[in-house]
Scaffold this active site. Structure first.
Site, PDB file in Angstrom:
ATOM      1  N   LYS A 217      40.269  48.074  54.816  1.00 24.77           N
ATOM      2  CA  LYS A 217      40.524  46.655  54.567  1.00 24.77           C
ATOM      3  C   LYS A 217      39.832  46.181  53.291  1.00 24.77           C
ATOM      4  O   LYS A 217      40.451  45.562  52.421  1.00 24.77           O
ATOM      5  CB  LYS A 217      40.033  45.834  55.777  1.00 24.77           C
ATOM      6  N   GLU A 435      34.362  75.549  80.307  1.00 23.15           N
ATOM      7  CA  GLU A 435      35.235  75.400  79.140  1.00 23.15           C
ATOM      8  C   GLU A 435      36.484  76.256  79.282  1.00 23.15           C
ATOM      9  O   GLU A 435      37.577  75.856  78.839  1.00 23.15           O
ATOM     10  CB  GLU A 435      34.478  75.777  77.861  1.00 23.15           C
TER      11      GLU A 435
END
Length: 625
Positions: A217, A435
């Protein structure tokens, strides 16, 4: 350039103190102090001359010769060491006969009129000057010494960049082409205003740029000023409000006066939500506090100036939902430019912009990196390129390669690698199976993202391992089937621990939080529950562009409905757990093989995972089918 010479009161005070000290020291060096009794004895012996009476003191010349029998021998010896004749001084006492005794001894004497201006100066004037100097010094520091002190506290603190001084143009902005096109009209008006005025058109008074943090921005606003070649006045919304009442409103007025004097120009207010938060009644019942006075003044000033003079207001915020509606109406911030996180093509363009001045190895594929960074904003991608460059320089490389980008991505996403963290074998096996469970479930779900890497190397503060997934494309909508697959992947680690060890660990805490959040949002936000129907039960939505924990929800449903919501959430999680258990049981050999590989290699990439899955026994695949 010579430094500016400034006058300081402290220099004068120091000089006076040094002068008085020297005068006192020099006077003491040539004058002998006599007791009043010694003074009277020397007077009676006729050894005094040129006596001067002033301020309760008597000074004159003393002849040491002939004082034997008058003063004590040891006192005479001390006086002779300093010479036969020298000056003396003594403090007078109340002695009415002194003048008669001076006349009888035929001593020349005189009196001096007492002057008290110096004593008055040091006792009254100097303290007043001192405290005035301290007061001005403190007020200058409190009001910001760089802006002229107390008299200029109401002046605007806007930083003025003249023409090309912003150093940014539209070629430095990538990935937000639609926003650039919106603001090109502002640039064209500032460069060629007659093109719009001849048809009676008016440029918008204000342009509000909204978007998530890091999406560009402020960069876009600076690019507008750089392209238009006009002065750019930049400041933050928080710089208007001070501890003194009325300062913010005064600074708003001064800002618009500066803008009118420098027209055509651009005024940019960053973090507008700090100034333009919606007005309301305060806790004390007044509601007319300093911030609201400042906001009111901003509204008045935006109504009162003419954009045809070439003054355009740009503002940026990531909290548009809390802005005052009076700011957003037509005639103030007429145009709203929304900046979303860049898509795949936008991320590639942003990476190319930030890599322009970086020496890249020939095998670096920015498109591949862009595909592995969904959800990254422009600032995140700039940080990724910088981290990869720093890593390459740290290892003495001549160019930045793909391995540097992969390590930089792991560091940003999962945290710094903890190579020195020692874990016992049991913990490592738990983490490896945890995992491996995530990875195996992800590989056997149609709508789950592909696994890019599995690691059991600790990273960050709490991450003991992680499974990295890379989406094949950007997604803007998620179907119910896709959300259910995500639930399964999140629960894969916890279910793998139960299946293999018959026990569970605390490593699944974050997975359970995310899974519960998805399940609850499916029920309360997305209407994906048959039991509760299409109703939603969220009265306090999250901020539009800010991530983070949701604010506490205000319950607007009955106790029975709340119990039904909890039951539906629990049912979604239980069903997901059952599906994951079936998947991992069917692919138990592959799960064990992946866990063993992780314990050996610590990191398993995509190629190694594909090789392992290709060697999975056909019987397991048939059972899964």
């Amino acid at each position: 350039m010579d430094k500016k010479q400034t006058f300081s009161f402290w220099y004068v005070l120091a000089a006076l103190l040094v002068l008085l000290t020297l005068q006192d020291l020099l006077g003491r060096q040539h004058t002998e102090t006599l007791a009043y009794s010694e003074f009277k004895q020397a007077l009676a012996a006729g050894k005094l001359d040129d006596v001067l009476l002033r301020d309760g003191m008597a000074v004159g010349r003393l002849d040491v010769n002939g004082l034997e029998g008058v003063l004590a021998p040891e006192r005479i010896a001390v006086l002779r060491q300093k010479g036969e004749a020298h000056r003396f001084a003594t403090v007078l006492v109340d002695d009415p006969d002194l003048v008669a005794q001076l006349d009888a001894a035929k001593v020349r004497y005189a009196g001096v009129a007492e002057s008290r201006w110096l004593a008055l100066l040091f006792s009254w004037v100097m303290p007043v000057l001192f405290f005035l100097a301290v007061w001005f010094f403190v007020m200058k520091r409190l009001s910001g010494g760089l802006h002229g002190g107390m008299l200029e506290i109401g002046k605007s603190k806007a930083r003025v960049y003249m023409e090309k001084e912003t150093g940014v143009s539209f070629k430095d902005v990538a990935g937000i082409d639609e926003a650039k096109e919106e603001l090109m009209e502002v640039v064209e008006f500032l460069q060629n205003p007659d093109r719009y005025r001849r048809l009676g058109g008016k440029i918008p008074k204000g342009v509000l740029i909204v978007g998530a943090p890091g999406t560009g921005k402020t960069l876009l606003a600076k690019a507008v000023a750089g392209e238009a070649g006009v002065p750019f006045l930049s400041l933050s919304g928080s710089e208007f409000v001070e501890m003194f009442v009325g300062v913010g409103a005064a600074r708003v007025r001064d800002l618009f006066e500066q803008a009118a004097a420098k027209a055509p120009c651009i005024v940019f207010i960053d973090e507008l939500d700090a100034l333009g938060k919606a007005r309301g009644v305060s806790a004390l019942g007044g509601g007319n506090d300093e911030r609201e006075q400042t906001l009111n003044q901003l509204l008045v000033q935006m109504d009162g100036f003419d954009t045809n003079r070439g003054v355009i207001i740009l503002a940026a915020t990531n909290r548009p939902e809390i802005l005052d509606p009076a700011l957003l109406r037509a005639g103030r911030f007429d145009r709203h430019v929304s900046i979303d996180r860049p898509d795949l093509n936008g991320r590639r363009q942003i990476l190319e912009v930030h890599a322009r001045n970086v020496t890249l190895a020939p095998q670096v594929d920015l498109a591949s990196i862009a595909a592995r960074t969904p959800g990254f904003a422009g600032a995140d991608l700039a940080n990724l390129v910088n981290e990869a460059t720093l890593r390459a320089a740290r290892h003495g490389k001549d160019a930045v390669d793909m391995h540097d980008f992969e390590e930089a991505l792991d560091r940003i996403v999962a945290g710094l690698e903890k190579k020195n963290r020692v874990m016992n074998p049991t913990e490592r096996r738990f983490i490896a199976y945890h995992e491996a469970g995530h990875a195996m479930v992800a590989e056997h779900r149609e709508h789950a993202d592909r696994v890019a890497k599995v690691s059991i190397i600790p990273r960050g503060i709490a991450a003991l391992g992680y499974t990295q997934q890379s989406p094949t494309e950007d997604r803007y909508l998620l179907r119910r089937s896709e959300l259910l697959d995500r639930l399964d992947v999140l629960l894969g680690g916890r279910v793998a621990e139960e299946l293999v060890f018959g026990d569970v660990s605390t490593g699944a805490e974050n997975d359970l939080q995310r899974a519960t959040d998805i399940a609850r949002r499916m029920v309360t936000h997305y209407g994906m529950s048959e039991a509760l129907g299409l109703a939603t039960y969220d009265t306090q939505p999250r901020p539009m562009f800010l991530d983070g924990p949701a604010p506490p929800e205000l319950r607007t449903c009955s106790e029975r409905t709340a119990e039904a919501i909890d039951a539906e959430v629990r049912q979604l999680l239980d069903e997901s757990r059952a599906r994951v258990s079936a998947t991992l049981a069917a692919h138990r050999p592959a799960l064990d093989a992946l866990a063993v590989l992780l314990l050996e290699k610590e990191v398993v990439d995509r190629a190694m995972l594909d090789s392992l899955l290709r060697s999975e026994p056909a019987s397991a695949l048939a059972d899964a089918a």
